[in-house]
Design a protein around this motif. Structure first.
Motif, short mmCIF file in Angstrom:
data_model
loop_
_atom_site.label_atom_id
_atom_site.label_comp_id
_atom_site.label_asym_id
_atom_site.label_seq_id
_atom_site.Cartn_x
_atom_site.Cartn_y
_atom_site.Cartn_z
N ARG A 186 0.82 -1.22 0.00
CA ARG A 186 0.00 0.00 0.00
C ARG A 186 0.85 1.27 0.00
NH1 ARG A 186 -4.59 -0.24 4.50
NH2 ARG A 186 -5.31 1.54 3.27
N GLN A 187 2.15 1.13 0.19
CA GLN A 187 2.99 2.32 0.31
C GLN A 187 2.96 3.19 -0.95
OE1 GLN A 187 7.43 2.28 0.33
NE2 GLN A 187 7.21 2.95 2.46
N PRO A 188 3.08 2.63 -2.18
CA PRO A 188 3.01 3.51 -3.36
C PRO A 188 1.71 4.30 -3.44
CG PRO A 188 3.91 1.38 -3.97
CD PRO A 188 3.42 1.25 -2.57
N ARG A 189 0.58 3.68 -3.06
CA ARG A 189 -0.69 4.40 -3.08
C ARG A 189 -0.69 5.53 -2.05
NH1 ARG A 189 -6.10 3.24 -4.16
NH2 ARG A 189 -5.29 2.21 -6.02
N TRP A 190 -0.14 5.25 -0.87
CA TRP A 190 -0.08 6.30 0.16
C TRP A 190 0.82 7.46 -0.28
CZ3 TRP A 190 0.36 2.28 4.65
CH2 TRP A 190 -0.94 1.97 5.11
N ILE A 191 1.92 7.14 -0.96
CA ILE A 191 2.79 8.19 -1.47
C ILE A 191 2.03 9.05 -2.47
CG2 ILE A 191 4.84 8.66 -2.87
CD1 ILE A 191 6.13 6.18 -1.64
N SER A 192 1.24 8.41 -3.33
CA SER A 192 0.47 9.17 -4.32
C SER A 192 -0.57 10.05 -3.64
CB SER A 192 -0.19 8.24 -5.33
OG SER A 192 -1.25 7.51 -4.76
N PHE A 193 -1.18 9.57 -2.55
CA PHE A 193 -2.13 10.41 -1.81
C PHE A 193 -1.43 11.66 -1.27
CE2 PHE A 193 -5.17 6.73 -0.51
CZ PHE A 193 -5.69 6.72 -1.79
#
Length: 401
Positions: A134-141
């Motif tokens: 989930r880290q890439p998605r959180w970075i995008s957020f």
């Protein structure tokens, strides 16, 4: 990674840092949001207006190598608190003492130091508190929240200045928002213990980062992206105000409202682009977005003769095209970085990116002045086209692997 990086801690950190980012950014685009008013009140040339708009990113560029690299040696939360404090002081100082070109230039430069202490250190704080798929998605957020903060900056500044007594009230509110972000991060963001390096190294040795071709491809791509992004955002309100003034009786949302909507559209585009980058080839997604926005930039400045509503709609589309690759580029640089030098990589990423962000608005104003001034349709066309010429170089940078 600290032992504090659990799923629940990660979600809490994402929410806290995204909210704080929006708050600290209330003052970042306050000057461009009121650019026509400042030009009229202070008698600024377009080049001088470009200096004040861009000097935020010059201040950022000077400070970010130090502040972000320090996050490889200390908890990024500490750096963030310093940055939020500087942002609050800069906005308050502008509120109380700005009265022309030089005083505005100084306080806006200090505002850039505040941004340097919050934006990328905030990203490092998030990376240190998250892990897993989930880290890439959180970075995008988090990176997309930059656009949410931009929209808030335009919206809050424009509304407060109009409804509550002018630009000094608006900048005072920006100072209060940055102070609130400081309190939020201090109280709600859990601390972490940075992992010490396996061997002693100079944290300010950027040589290994520059030799990381995969990361540098994204870094250089980000630089041309930010040149275009901040050039367009800094002059959008002034361009739309010129179009509106040239069409007596024209109806539509105010230029500041359009800039607010454009930033919200950009936020959605950034998140969508980040998802496309995960599902498809990241470099190809970014390259396609850059070529699309370059093509749009080549023509949008020449559209001033069209009805105001049409121009506003084109500006919203252009904002979306600019932003599709934003989160994807930053995530690519983070993922390609050596974990032990992630802070240094983010520092170089920001140094080159926001250095270009300083030059973009300034170069735009210089082209505008050189080609006939703000009352010339061809001058606006060439100024926007100059942004497209720069971002069209991005796909070449992305070929580095």
């Amino acid at each position: 990674m600290s032992d504090a990086a659990t799923p629940s801690t990660g979600s809490r950190a994402v929410f806290c840092l995204c909210a704080a980012e929006v708050l600290t950014m209330v003052g970042v685009f306050s000057f461009p949001a009121l650019l026509p008013d400042f030009i009229a009140q202070w008698g600024l040339s377009n080049t001088e207006a470009g200096w004040i708009s861009g000097v935020v990113f010059a201040g950022y560029t000077v400070a970010v190598p130090v502040l972000t690299t320090l996050t490889d040696r200390m908890d990024a939360k500490r750096v963030y608190l310093f940055g939020a404090l500087v942002a609050a002081v800069a906005a308050l100082g502008f509120t109380l003492t700005a009265e022309g070109f030089w005083s505005a230039l100084a306080w806006r430069a200090l505002s850039g130091v505040g941004l340097a202490g919050t934006y990328m250190p905030g990203l490092k704080a998030l990376v240190d508190r998250t892990s897993g798929p989930r880290q890439p998605r959180w970075i995008s957020f988090y990176t997309a929240s930059f656009s949410l903060g931009t929209s808030g900056s335009f919206l809050v500044t424009g509304w407060v200045a109009e409804a509550l007594g002018g630009w000094r009230v608006a900048f005072g509110l920006a100072a209060a928002a940055a102070a609130l972000a400081l309190v939020l991060v201090a109280l709600a963001l859990p601390g972490v213990r940075p992992i010490p390096p396996e061997r002693k190294t100079n944290p300010f040795d950027f040589g290994p980062v520059l030799k990381n071709r995969a990361a540098m491809g994204y870094v250089l791509g980000y630089a041309v992206h930010v040149w275009e992004l901040f050039g367009a955002r800094s002059w959008m309100v002034a361009f739309l105000a010129w179009v509106l003034a040239a069409q007596p009786g024209a109806w539509g949302p105010s230029p500041t409202s359009i800039a607010t909507m454009a930033a919200l559209v950009a936020m959605a585009a950034s998140i969508i682009g980040a998802d496309w980058a995960v599902r498809f080839d990241r470099r190809r997604v970014c390259a396609a977005a850059m070529l699309g926005s370059a093509a749009m930039a080549a023509g949008i400045g020449f559209s001033g003769g069209l009805p105001y509503g049409v121009v506003a709609g084109l500006m919203l589309l252009y904002s979306a095209l600019i932003q599709i690759d934003s989160a994807a580029l930053t995530t690519g640089a983070v993922l390609a970085a050596d974990p032990a030098r992630r802070g240094a990589t983010i520092a170089v990423h920001s140094l080159l990116g926001f250095g270009a962000g300083f030059v973009g608005p300034l170069a735009f104003g210089m082209v505008l002045d050189a080609m006939g001034g703000a009352n010339s349709g061809s001058a606006w066309g060439l100024a926007f086209a100059s942004l497209g010429a720069v971002v069209a170089l991005g796909p070449l940078a992305l070929r580095l692997r």
